[in-house]
Scaffold this motif. Sequence first.
Motif, short mmCIF file in Angstrom:
data_model
loop_
_atom_site.label_atom_id
_atom_site.label_comp_id
_atom_site.label_asym_id
_atom_site.label_seq_id
_atom_site.Cartn_x
_atom_site.Cartn_y
_atom_site.Cartn_z
N PHE A 48 0.84 -1.19 0.00
CA PHE A 48 0.00 0.00 0.00
C PHE A 48 0.88 1.25 0.00
O PHE A 48 0.69 2.14 0.79
N GLY A 49 1.88 1.26 -0.87
CA GLY A 49 2.77 2.42 -0.97
C GLY A 49 1.95 3.67 -1.30
O GLY A 49 1.05 3.60 -2.11
N ILE A 50 2.29 4.78 -0.68
CA ILE A 50 1.52 6.01 -0.89
C ILE A 50 1.48 6.38 -2.37
O ILE A 50 0.46 6.75 -2.90
N LEU A 51 2.62 6.24 -3.06
CA LEU A 51 2.70 6.76 -4.42
C LEU A 51 1.90 5.94 -5.43
O LEU A 51 1.31 6.50 -6.33
N ASN A 52 1.90 4.61 -5.31
CA ASN A 52 1.20 3.84 -6.34
C ASN A 52 -0.14 3.30 -5.84
O ASN A 52 -0.58 2.24 -6.26
N PHE A 53 -0.74 4.00 -4.90
CA PHE A 53 -2.07 3.57 -4.45
C PHE A 53 -2.95 4.79 -4.27
O PHE A 53 -2.58 5.68 -3.52
N PRO A 54 -4.08 4.96 -4.95
CA PRO A 54 -4.60 3.99 -5.91
C PRO A 54 -3.84 4.08 -7.24
O PRO A 54 -3.21 5.09 -7.54
N THR A 55 -3.91 3.03 -8.01
CA THR A 55 -3.24 3.02 -9.31
C THR A 55 -3.99 3.96 -10.23
O THR A 55 -5.13 4.34 -9.97
N ALA A 56 -3.35 4.32 -11.35
CA ALA A 56 -3.97 5.25 -12.29
C ALA A 56 -5.29 4.69 -12.81
O ALA A 56 -6.30 5.39 -12.87
N LEU A 57 -5.28 3.41 -13.18
CA LEU A 57 -6.49 2.79 -13.74
C LEU A 57 -7.62 2.78 -12.71
O LEU A 57 -8.78 3.04 -13.03
N GLU A 58 -7.26 2.52 -11.46
CA GLU A 58 -8.25 2.48 -10.38
C GLU A 58 -8.86 3.88 -10.17
O GLU A 58 -10.07 4.03 -10.02
N ALA A 59 -7.99 4.90 -10.21
CA ALA A 59 -8.47 6.28 -10.02
C ALA A 59 -9.38 6.71 -11.16
O ALA A 59 -10.40 7.37 -10.94
N VAL A 60 -9.03 6.34 -12.40
CA VAL A 60 -9.87 6.67 -13.57
C VAL A 60 -11.23 5.97 -13.46
O VAL A 60 -12.27 6.56 -13.72
N THR A 61 -11.20 4.71 -13.02
CA THR A 61 -12.46 3.95 -12.84
C THR A 61 -13.35 4.62 -11.82
O THR A 61 -14.57 4.70 -11.99
N LEU A 62 -12.74 5.12 -10.74
CA LEU A 62 -13.50 5.79 -9.68
C LEU A 62 -14.16 7.07 -10.21
O LEU A 62 -15.33 7.33 -9.92
N LEU A 63 -13.40 7.85 -11.00
CA LEU A 63 -13.97 9.06 -11.60
C LEU A 63 -15.15 8.70 -12.52
O LEU A 63 -16.18 9.37 -12.51
N HIS A 64 -14.97 7.64 -13.28
CA HIS A 64 -15.99 7.18 -14.24
C HIS A 64 -17.29 6.79 -13.51
O HIS A 64 -18.38 7.28 -13.83
N THR A 65 -17.17 5.96 -12.47
CA THR A 65 -18.37 5.48 -11.75
C THR A 65 -19.04 6.63 -10.98
O THR A 65 -20.26 6.70 -10.92
N ASN A 66 -18.23 7.54 -10.42
CA ASN A 66 -18.81 8.68 -9.70
C ASN A 66 -19.61 9.59 -10.62
O ASN A 66 -20.68 10.09 -10.25
N LEU A 67 -19.10 9.78 -11.86
CA LEU A 67 -19.82 10.63 -12.81
C LEU A 67 -21.14 9.97 -13.23
O LEU A 67 -22.18 10.64 -13.32
N LEU A 68 -21.10 8.66 -13.46
CA LEU A 68 -22.34 7.94 -13.82
C LEU A 68 -23.38 8.05 -12.71
O LEU A 68 -24.56 8.27 -12.95
N ARG A 69 -22.91 7.91 -11.46
CA ARG A 69 -23.83 8.01 -10.31
C ARG A 69 -24.46 9.40 -10.23
O ARG A 69 -25.65 9.55 -10.00
#
Length: 369
Positions: free
Chosen positions: A265-286
Amino acid sequence: SGFNSIGHMDTMSRGRHQIGHYKEGEEFIQNVFHVLSQIFTGKEKSNLAICWLQYEISKVIQCLQAKKKKKLKAQGRKSKKLAKNFLKAPDNRNNLSLWKLYAYLEWLLGNTDDSRKVFDTALCTAGTGGLRSAQLCSLSLLYAQLEVELLESIEGAVMSRAVHILTKLTENGPYVPYSGQVLPVNVLKARKTYEHALQDYLSKTPVSDQDQDKYTDQLVNLVGCYALFQYLTVGIDAAVLIYTQASEKLEVSGSPKWENTGENFGILNFPTALEAVTLLHTNLLRFHMKISVYPLNPLREALTEALKRYPSNQSLWRSYIHIQRKSHSASKARRFFDSVTRSANSLEPWLFAIQAEQMRKKLTEKVQR
């Protein structure tokens, strides 16, 4: 007393009482922050200030969720005082991450106009880095997201403050606060600039680890700004297309460094880029489903795919159980929880499965009454 909890557990409720911050635990955390702030200097001290302010904001959010107005007022005063003290320090005056947190704090406390002034001040003093500056993109993205949440419908959003913020970001000039209108020609220019910037970023390959961290941060912010801009000026399908393009590219370039195995759970690579993009995507849909009529299936599919890949992401689980609450059939969600708990080592799927059952039980009892 030696066995009290430190900090708090968000979702635990005991009868009518939420489990909050214990006095001893809270004192301990404050002492740690005070001691470290005297030891650290320079960049470390600034990073500590960011952590401290994030912690204060978490307490404000907790007061808001528990609807404790009196406690919220006292907590708000304390947190604002701390934030102002941090920003007075010479090293922090140009720290956009701290300005961003302070503006967000004001917004959470309901001081929308004050928050806008802080955001505008930060953007005016931030210089002209435009889309090349990760911090400037991150600041503009949060400001625009908060403004979008105030919209009651997507119609006429092209003239909104959020579009002004996202358009100004592409101009590489000094920021000018919103005056009530956005010129169509500026919107067209901004769309072209975003398009070229995203293509450039997706074709780049970072060399060193340090470059990779900067690259992923910047890419996530850029994708977030461009997708939100497209959502406000064209529509939801245009925004989803940006997220899809970015996700496909990130999946292809995925390396072990970018994968989150749950062990590191290193600060720099968590969340990963793909995970962060997915989160933005689902939040916008909601959000879009909240203000207009839109099918549930795209959001459900995006969440189930994401949770198979990131079973320890709490935000994604919260969204998943929120949408499952509307479903009359529990079997699909139960089967999904079962499949994830079998394949993942993390504890989150179990905890959210329990919470989903608690919510269903409450709902059944309410209907029976």
